[in-house]
Design a protein around this motif. Sequence first.
Motif, PDB file in Angstrom:
ATOM      1  N   TYR B 260       0.832  -1.207   0.000  1.00 26.21           N
ATOM      2  CA  TYR B 260       0.000   0.000   0.000  1.00 26.21           C
ATOM      3  C   TYR B 260       0.872   1.264   0.000  1.00 26.21           C
ATOM      4  O   TYR B 260       0.635   2.199  -0.766  1.00 26.21           O
ATOM      5  CB  TYR B 260      -0.938  -0.007   1.210  1.00 26.21           C
ATOM      6  CG  TYR B 260      -1.624   1.311   1.451  1.00 26.21           C
ATOM      7  CD1 TYR B 260      -2.414   1.904   0.455  1.00 26.21           C
ATOM      8  CD2 TYR B 260      -1.485   1.982   2.663  1.00 26.21           C
ATOM      9  CE1 TYR B 260      -3.029   3.128   0.664  1.00 26.21           C
ATOM     10  CE2 TYR B 260      -2.097   3.216   2.880  1.00 26.21           C
ATOM     11  CZ  TYR B 260      -2.862   3.781   1.882  1.00 26.21           C
ATOM     12  OH  TYR B 260      -3.464   4.991   2.078  1.00 26.21           O
ATOM     13  N   THR B 263       2.110   2.832  -3.150  1.00 27.12           N
ATOM     14  CA  THR B 263       1.178   3.619  -3.981  1.00 27.12           C
ATOM     15  C   THR B 263       1.139   5.083  -3.546  1.00 27.12           C
ATOM     16  O   THR B 263       0.514   5.920  -4.194  1.00 27.12           O
ATOM     17  CB  THR B 263      -0.262   3.061  -3.910  1.00 27.12           C
ATOM     18  OG1 THR B 263      -0.784   3.316  -2.585  1.00 27.12           O
ATOM     19  CG2 THR B 263      -0.299   1.569  -4.193  1.00 27.12           C
ATOM     20  N   ASP B 267       0.930  11.512  -8.397  1.00 28.27           N
ATOM     21  CA  ASP B 267       0.867  11.064  -9.790  1.00 28.27           C
ATOM     22  C   ASP B 267       1.728  11.996 -10.646  1.00 28.27           C
ATOM     23  O   ASP B 267       1.910  13.168 -10.305  1.00 28.27           O
ATOM     24  CB  ASP B 267      -0.585  11.100 -10.293  1.00 28.27           C
ATOM     25  CG  ASP B 267      -1.463  10.115  -9.518  1.00 28.27           C
ATOM     26  OD1 ASP B 267      -0.920   9.096  -9.027  1.00 28.27           O
ATOM     27  OD2 ASP B 267      -2.671  10.378  -9.397  1.00 28.27           O
TER      28      ASP B 267
END
Lengths: 197, 464
Positions: B260, B263, B267
């Motif tokens: 996790y 991530t 972005d």
Amino acid sequence: MKKEKFNILTDSCIPLPLENIDTDQIVPARFLKATTREGFGDFLFRDWRFDKEGNKIESFVMNNPKYSGRILVAGKNFGCGSSREHAAWAIADYGFRVVVSSFFADIHKNNELNNFVLPVVVSEEFLKELFASIEQNPATQVTVDLPQQTITNNATGKSEQFEINGYKKHCLMNGLDDIDFLLSNKDKIEAWEAKNN
Amino acid sequence: MNTLFDKIWDAHVVQKVEDGPTQLYIDRLYCHEVTSPQAFDELRSRGIGCLRPDKIFCMPDHNIPTKNQDKPIEDEVSRKQVDALTKNAAQFGLSYWGMKHPNNGIIHVVGPEQGLTLPGMTIVCGDSHTSTHGAMGAIAFGIGTSEVGMVMASQCILQQKPKAMRISVEGKLGKGVTAKDVALYIMSQMTTSGATGYFVEYAGEAIRSLSMESRLTLCNLSIEMGARGGMVAPDEVTFEYIKGRPYAPKGEEWEKAVAYWRTLKSDTDAVFDKEYTFRAEDIEPRITYGTNPGMGIGITESIPTADTIDEAGRASFLKSLDYMGFTAGEKLTGHHIDYVFVGSCTNGRIEDFRAFAQIVKGRKKADNVTAWIVPGSWSVARQIEAEGIDKVLAEAGFEIREPGCSACLAMNEDKVPAGKYCVSTSNRNFEGRQGPGSHTILASPYVAAAAAVTGVITDPRELL
């Protein structure tokens, strides 16, 4: 804590035309050892108001009888530094209901709101003119109208809108605090936990 | 197209209040003795307990003396405040690591080293330096006591979502240049209010190359430019640091957690409200000359002259120099000093004592200097002994004290007397911060070490 409702206030001001006034100046750390919220007004700007022997420093504006009122007017970036809410307690306990500046540090701004002191953010021009009005006439009055979200320098008639979110405005006008709100939303908290744990 | 901040924030939204703030779920509340007693009183006055006691961790740090911790605190008012936290934690059923407990220390040093602070978490504490924990890839920020009460009562806080800022530092840091210098440099460029209203993500090659301890130092100082907090996306450095710590996930849970955490990064097309890029090569060891942390210069530079300061800020600038006893345009290398403080939530980790030892090794403390060398926690103190740093320091004439906030803020016995100059690795040089009338010069552990052995402000690169 007194949850004093706020509506419209007209009063004279105490000017502090300095930038970056930090919360260590508002209340020095040695006064943070109390375990209650009361009595912090005595420590407000302690080391600017009093010398080491505890005598009043006559040149400091709060010791000058020409200046009084429940509105504190300060330079840019008021309340930076430590998160100590004692700074907001001291401002409230001393009797201020409004602090005017062109810019507030985030944590301190929240602390003022949580103590029913209204931080009013004005433009640099408004602030500069207000300092000038007060310098010319220490009795200069300012009107802060929370329902209309306006602040007026009554010496020049100059008026400005200020920002506050609808939720906090409602809280201040009705004497409600955030814990009241959060406790009434317990079902939402439990729903979030059920989904995420 | 989300930022790292958006991802963690969005995952914790309980609700958006109409025309108001967001109700955010909080994973950890840290409490120290100074900003919590009135919050506990608030709960008592309402006849309620803490909603999620297992998410709250308490420890005293500000008031505790850095000597003789086996004896009761001499200062009665300090003792009462610490006792109040002991009693409150017991009454409300909260974890409590008191003075002398092997896990005790400065709350912002202890959280990460115990594995309590983890990537992806939301963390608050009644202390502006809570921004420290963002280094682990968490949203962490300081709050007031009313807000502490709010979190105790509901495990939630009402907050306006801050704007997003990214600060990148590209290139490689030079010799003797540390995370502290990077932070002091960024602050001097941004001013003490330049990031107010923003949450900062630090990025770029120079940041990625920093150790976990250094990232904690960097994020710790985010508040000094007004930012709500600062964070670094978690990576292998982060995972390596966390692995095996007492409260870190173990076994299968660990694998799941790391998957996790991987991530948790902005972005590539994420949009920031503001972006700044600085070059690592432009940063040299730094010192402050004024009374806020943004008033800093490279150690070889001169204090600015008054005509370079804008009109609105000039009165504050001159007041500041007058307080410090410095002159505009003056160079500070060679200026005498009286005290050196190494420690605090900014520079109280093992790496800081290694850096200090690196310079003082084989040298002697200057006779005119009083030095307070204070580990940030008992865990750091044990590590100092394990690595033999205590012996190096003892040979150079330095004594290591017991952990606590110490001379950072004049709430315990360690105060700098009026008129004295202290080179300090702490975070604030405000008027009277280290004691009424004290003069603070903020700097890295290297600069502190160079000052400690020469007795004057010295470029540490000459001694490395």
